[in-house]
Design a protein around this motif. Structure first.
Motif, PDB file in Angstrom:
ATOM      1  N   ALA A 213      30.418  35.762  27.598  1.00 21.25           N
ATOM      2  CA  ALA A 213      32.206  36.719  26.768  1.00 21.25           C
ATOM      3  C   ALA A 213      32.911  36.355  28.341  1.00 21.25           C
ATOM      4  O   ALA A 213      32.278  36.904  28.823  1.00 21.25           O
ATOM      5  N   ARG A 422      43.214  32.722  22.971  1.00 21.64           N
ATOM      6  CA  ARG A 422      43.440  34.523  22.555  1.00 21.64           C
ATOM      7  C   ARG A 422      44.235  34.451  21.402  1.00 21.64           C
ATOM      8  O   ARG A 422      45.396  33.545  20.936  1.00 21.64           O
ATOM      9  N   GLN A 427      36.454  35.929  12.866  1.00 22.40           N
ATOM     10  CA  GLN A 427      36.076  35.522  13.937  1.00 22.40           C
ATOM     11  C   GLN A 427      33.906  34.995  13.489  1.00 22.40           C
ATOM     12  O   GLN A 427      33.126  34.820  13.698  1.00 22.40           O
ATOM     13  N   SER A 454      35.743  29.358  24.863  1.00 23.57           N
ATOM     14  CA  SER A 454      35.676  30.751  25.523  1.00 23.57           C
ATOM     15  C   SER A 454      36.802  31.327  24.330  1.00 23.57           C
ATOM     16  O   SER A 454      38.579  30.604  24.101  1.00 23.57           O
ATOM     17  N   GLY A 455      37.203  33.143  24.039  1.00 19.22           N
ATOM     18  CA  GLY A 455      38.390  33.672  23.498  1.00 19.22           C
ATOM     19  C   GLY A 455      38.180  33.622  21.770  1.00 19.22           C
ATOM     20  O   GLY A 455      36.918  34.272  21.756  1.00 19.22           O
ATOM     21  N   ASN A 456      38.605  32.923  21.815  1.00 24.14           N
ATOM     22  CA  ASN A 456      38.976  33.494  19.752  1.00 24.14           C
ATOM     23  C   ASN A 456      38.173  32.402  19.354  1.00 24.14           C
ATOM     24  O   ASN A 456      36.802  31.917  19.379  1.00 24.14           O
ATOM     25  N   VAL A 457      39.459  31.890  17.892  1.00 22.10           N
ATOM     26  CA  VAL A 457      37.959  30.922  16.788  1.00 22.10           C
ATOM     27  C   VAL A 457      39.122  29.434  17.536  1.00 22.10           C
ATOM     28  O   VAL A 457      40.026  28.988  17.751  1.00 22.10           O
ATOM     29  N   GLY A 477      33.842  35.236  21.636  1.00 23.13           N
ATOM     30  CA  GLY A 477      34.841  34.034  20.188  1.00 23.13           C
ATOM     31  C   GLY A 477      33.381  32.918  19.124  1.00 23.13           C
ATOM     32  O   GLY A 477      32.916  33.387  19.060  1.00 23.13           O
ATOM     33  N   ALA A 497      28.964  34.510  22.331  1.00 24.00           N
ATOM     34  CA  ALA A 497      29.701  33.888  20.922  1.00 24.00           C
ATOM     35  C   ALA A 497      29.004  33.505  20.327  1.00 24.00           C
ATOM     36  O   ALA A 497      27.392  34.014  19.565  1.00 24.00           O
TER      37      ALA A 497
END
Length: 517
Positions: A213, A422, A427, A454-457, A477, A497
Motif C-alpha cells: 500500500a 485517492r 472499500q 493503488s489508493g482507493n477503489v 485500497g 490491498a
C-alpha cells in the motif's frame, strides 16, 4: 525479587540464582513497585519477559552492558520501560512491545545482527544504534528517534506498514540518522522541524520504496525555519508500491534559499524521470513514476511530482505544468489535468489515437450528485509514462459519479502501468456501487512489466479484454474485478490491498499471491 539489589547478586532473584546466557529472566507479580536497577556488572541473558502481572515500569540503570540472546525482549504491560544501560545483540532477535513505550537510551549495539521490532507499543530510541546490522519494524507501533544523539548511522532501517519519526535534528554536520531506509506496505516517515535553526535530516544511502500500500514521507518545517530531508538516492523497483510526499510548500522554494515554513526533499543522485524532458514550468516536463506530492503538510496529494537540483522533489505546478484539456489526436507529451467541480458529467471523446505523458483526473464537486468524468470514443489513449492519478472527492461512489475510462484502449507505452486513486468510497464487503476510477477499456502494451493499482477503489469493467502481459498488482485500497469476461491476463498479486472478484475474473492458469491485505 521485590528489592533494588543489583542484578548480578543472588538476592535480586527469588530463587537465589543469578541468570546466565541460557536463561530468560522475568518480571512479574513478585515486583509490586517501579524500581531502578543496576546491572552491577556486564551481564548476558537469553532474553527478558515483562509479564502482564508486572504492575509497574522499571529502569535498568547506566554503567554496564546487557547482552541479549535469541529470546530478545517481550514487554506486555501498558507501562514505560527505560534501558539506560547499553543493550547488545548476540544474534538476530525480536523485541516485542505490546503497549506504551520502551525507551533504549544507553546505546544499542546490533553487532551486525537484525533487530526486529513488533507490537503496537512505541520504541523510543534516545541513543545511538551502532554495530551496523538491520533494524526492522514489523508491528504497528512507531519507532521514534528522540534527541540529538538518537540515530542509526550505520544501520539499514526497514519499515513494514509502520512509522518512523525523527523528532529532533542537529543538522547535516552531525552525520546521517540512518544508513538506508526502506518503506514497505503503507509505512510512513515523519521529520520534524526545529524553531531554533533550519533542519537537515539525512539518510546516507538509498530511500527505497518496497511493495504494498501507499507509503508516505512527511516533512514538517517549523513556521519560522526551513526543513530539508537528504537521501543518497531514491529506488523503486517494478511492482513496488507508491509514495506520497507532503510538506508545507514542498519544493516551492529553492534549496539554497532556506525559506521559512518550507520543505525540500534532496537526492544525491537524481532519479530517472519519464516524459519529454520539457523545461520546468512547461506542460511537457517529466514526472517521477509512482511518487505523488502535496505542498500542504496535511494534504492527501495534489498530483504528480518531478525532480530537479534547484528545488529537489516537488509537485507539478497545477497552473503551469499541466495542460487543462485533452485534445483528440494530439501527440505532444503533455501532462494533462482534467477537473470537474460542476454538477454534470464531464466527457472527453477521443475520435483518433491520442498520446500524452501522464493523466491526472480530479473530480471535486460542489454537490454529491452526477459529477463524474468520462473519457470515451473509438480512439486509443497512449500514456507515455504509463501513469494515471485520479482524485474523487465524494462521500460515496456510483455509476454516475465515478471517473470512467471507456475509450478504445489504454496503451501504457511499454511502461509499468501505474494507476493511483485517492478520495472517498467504500472499500470492501461489496457495499460500493461505484469506483474512484473505473477502467472499462482494454489496458495494453505494458512490455511485460505489469500494472499496479493503488489508493482507493479501482474497478476493471466493460467487455474489452485486457491485453497487458505482466502481473496485476493490487497495492492498497480495493481492486474490483467486474468485467464481462476475464479481467486479468496474467498473475494476480495482492499486497496491502483488498480484491473483489465478481464472477470468473481470474484466468484458471493464473497464480494468485497474497503477501498482505
Amino acid at each position: 525479587a521485590n528489592n533494588t539489589d543489583a542484578l548480578n547478586l543472588p538476592t535480586s532473584w527469588i530463587n537465589g540464582v543469578v541468570p546466565g546466557t541460557n536463561d530468560i529472566v522475568q518480571w512479574d507479580y513478585n515486583v509490586t513497585s517501579g524500581q531502578t536497577y543496576s546491572l552491577g556488572t556486564n551481564l548476558a541473558w537469553q532474553g527478558i519477559v515483562v509479564a502482564s502481572t508486572c504492575s509497574n515500569g522499571f529502569t535498568l540503570g547506566s554503567g554496564y552492558t546487557l547482552t541479549l540472546g535469541s529470546a530478545g525482549l517481550v514487554i506486555v504491560p501498558n507501562k514505560s520501560f527505560t534501558f539506560s544501560c547499553t543493550l547488545a545483540l548476540a544474534c538476530d532477535q525480536t523485541w516485542s512491545v505490546a503497549n506504551n513505550t520502551s525507551i533504549p537510551q544507553g546505546g544499542v549495539n546490533l553487532n551486525g545482527y537484525t533487530l526486529s521490532l513488533s507490537g503496537g507499543g512505541a520504541k523510543q530510541f534516545k541513543c545511538t544504534v551502532t554495530g551496523g546490522g538491520q533494524l526492522v519494524n514489523l508491528g504497528s507501533g512507531a519507532i521514534k528517534f528522540t534527541n540529538a544523539g538518537a540515530a542509526a548511522p550505520a544501520t539499514d532501517v526497514v519499515l513494514n506498514g509502520a512509522n518512523l519519526t525523527f523528532e529532533t535534528s542537529t543538522g547535516l554536520a552531525a552525520g546521517p540518522r540512518t544508513q538506508s531506509l526502506t518503506l514497505n506496505n503503507g509505512a510512513s516517515l515523519s521529520l520534524g522541524g526545529r524553531s531554533s535553526a533550519n533542519t537537515i535530516e539525512t539518510n546516507a544511502n538509498a530511500l527505497t520504496l518496497g511493495p504494498g500500500a501507499t507509503s508516505s514521507l512527511t516533512i514538517a518545517p517549523n513556521a519560522a525555519k526551513n526543513a530539508q530531508f537528504y537521501s543518497g538516492s531514491f529506488q523503486r523497483a517494478t511492482g513496488s508500491g507508491t509514495l506520497l510526499v507532503v510538506g508545507n510548500n514542498l519544493g516551492s522554494y529553492s534549496l539554497a534559499s532556506l525559506t521559512a515554513n518550507s520543505a525540500n526533499l534532496v537526492l544525491g543522485t537524481a532519479p530517472a524521470l519519464l516524459g519529454a524532458g520539457g523545461a520546468a514550468g512547461s506542460t511537457a516536463c517529466s514526472v517521477l513514476p509512482g511518487v505523488y506530492g502535496d505542498t500542504n503538510g496535511s494534504g492527501g496529494g495534489m498530483g504528480f511530482t518531478t525532480y530537479d537540483t534547484t528545488y529537489g522533489l516537488r509537485p507539478l505546478n497545477l497552473a503551469a505544468e499541466y495542460a487543462a484539456t485533452l485534445t483528440s489526436g494530439q501527440s505532444q507529451l503533455d501532462n494533462v489535468r482534467l477537473t470537474n467541480s460542476a454538477n454534470v458529467v464531464l466527457t472527453n471523446t477521443l475520435t483518433a489515437a491520442t498520446t500524452i505523458n501522464a493523466l491526472s483526473l480530479v473530480a471535486d464537486p460542489a454537490f454529491d450528485l452526477t459529477h463524474g468524468m468520462r473519457i470515451d470514443g473509438p480512439g486509443v489513449l497512449k500514456l507515455n509514462s504509463g501513469q494515471i492519478y485520479a482524485a474523487l472527492n465524494a462521500s460515496s461512489t456510483s455509476a454516475v459519479n465515478s471517473i470512467t475510462l471507456d475509450c478504445a484502449a489504454l496503451d501504457v507505452n511499454g511502461q509499468e502501468g501505474m494507476f493511483f486513486t485517492r478520495g472517498m468510497g467504500a472499500q470492501g464487503g461489496g457495499s460500493h456501487s461505484g469506483a474512484a476510477l473505473d477502467i472499462a477499456c482494454s489496458i495494453t502494451n505494458d512490455g511485460g512489466l505489469g500494472v499496479t493499482f493503488s489508493g482507493n477503489v479501482i474497478k476493471l469493467s466493460g467487455s474489452a479484454t485486457n491485453r497487458y502481459t505482466g502481473d496485476t498488482r493490487g497495492a492498497g485500497g480495493l481492486l474490483w474485478l467486474a468485467k464481462n469476461g476475464t479481467s486479468l491476463p496474467g498473475n494476480l498479486v495482492a499486497c496491502g490491498a483488498s480484491v473483489q472478484n465478481t464472477g470468473n475474473q481470474v484466468a484458471d492458469n493464473c497464480d494468485v499471491t497474497v503477501t498482505s491485505g
